[in-house]
Design a protein around this motif. Structure first.
Motif, short mmCIF file in Angstrom:
data_model
loop_
_atom_site.label_atom_id
_atom_site.label_comp_id
_atom_site.label_asym_id
_atom_site.label_seq_id
_atom_site.Cartn_x
_atom_site.Cartn_y
_atom_site.Cartn_z
N ASP A 87 0.83 -1.21 0.00
CA ASP A 87 0.00 0.00 0.00
C ASP A 87 0.87 1.26 0.00
OD1 ASP A 87 -2.31 -1.58 0.03
OD2 ASP A 87 -2.30 -1.65 2.24
N GLY A 88 1.96 1.23 -0.75
CA GLY A 88 2.84 2.39 -0.86
C GLY A 88 3.76 2.61 0.31
N GLN A 89 3.71 1.74 1.30
CA GLN A 89 4.56 1.88 2.50
C GLN A 89 5.63 0.79 2.50
OE1 GLN A 89 4.25 4.37 4.82
NE2 GLN A 89 2.71 5.18 3.40
N PRO A 90 6.83 1.12 2.99
CA PRO A 90 7.88 0.09 3.08
C PRO A 90 7.43 -1.03 4.03
CG PRO A 90 8.76 2.27 3.63
CD PRO A 90 7.28 2.40 3.46
N ALA A 91 7.67 -2.27 3.60
CA ALA A 91 7.28 -3.41 4.42
C ALA A 91 8.12 -4.61 4.00
CB ALA A 91 5.80 -3.72 4.24
N MET A 92 8.23 -5.56 4.91
CA MET A 92 8.92 -6.81 4.60
C MET A 92 7.93 -7.72 3.89
SD MET A 92 11.91 -6.17 5.63
CE MET A 92 12.70 -7.74 5.36
N VAL A 93 8.35 -8.25 2.73
CA VAL A 93 7.49 -9.12 1.94
C VAL A 93 8.26 -10.38 1.56
CG1 VAL A 93 6.09 -7.22 1.03
CG2 VAL A 93 8.12 -7.97 -0.22
N ASN A 94 7.53 -11.42 1.21
CA ASN A 94 8.18 -12.67 0.80
C ASN A 94 8.87 -12.50 -0.55
OD1 ASN A 94 7.34 -14.12 3.01
ND2 ASN A 94 5.54 -14.98 2.01
#
Length: 178
Positions: A87-94
């Protein structure tokens, strides 16, 4: 270890008992009978059983032998996390890379390959000289390099074949770089 009325006494510290002050060296200088006369009990130090921490987490608790692809509690595969956006925010993803816990076989194979590479690096200049100027590699250097490569290959095959941690330990004990 000495105890007096349930209290552990440090042999290099003074202590008080029934109104008498004992100096810091008293426990080291007195006989067992003198200590017992005032109620001091000598108990043997408890020694934890020995285990090789390179291979075991504790006594009879071996570390992981083979690599393991990790799964969550529901059995779903786990993946290496990378920084992305949600959603446009930095995040840890697989990522697409499976999460793998490396076992002892992998660790020791890498360690032996690094050792071999380090030994070979000492004479890499001779191989470069052969390639660049066609100067022959001395026979003793060629033999030593071949022996290092052969020993590394032998160890890697034996590590792969090890069926349990004691077998791996036995293989590692046979390493002989000459």
């Amino acid at each position: 270890m000495y105890t007096l009325n349930g209290r552990t006494l440090n042999p290099d510290e003074g202590f008080q008992h029934e109104g008498t002050s004992y100096p810091q060296n008293w426990l080291r200088l007195t006989s067992l009978e003198e200590k017992q006369a005032i109620g001091i009990v000598e108990t043997p130090d408890v020694v934890a059983p020995w285990y090789d921490q390179r291979f075991y987490w504790g006594v009879d608790n071996p570390k992981l032998l083979n690599d393991r692809e990790e799964s969550d509690e529901q059995g779903n595969p786990m993946y290496v996390q990378v920084l992305g956006t949600v959603d446009g925010q930095p995040a840890m993803v697989n990522s697409t890379e499976r999460l793998v816990t490396r076992g002892l076989k992998h660790q020791w194979t890498v360690q032996f390959k690094q050792a071999a590479n380090s030994m070979l690096a000492q004479t890499d200049w001779v191989v470069t000289r052969k390639t660049e100027r066609n100067v022959d590699i001395p026979a003793d250097i060629a033999a030593k390099r071949a022996a290092v490569v052969a020993e590394c290959a032998r160890l890697e095959a034996a590590i792969t074949a090890a069926s349990d941690v004691p077998a791996l330990i036995a293989v590692i004990g046979t390493a002989s770089w000459g």
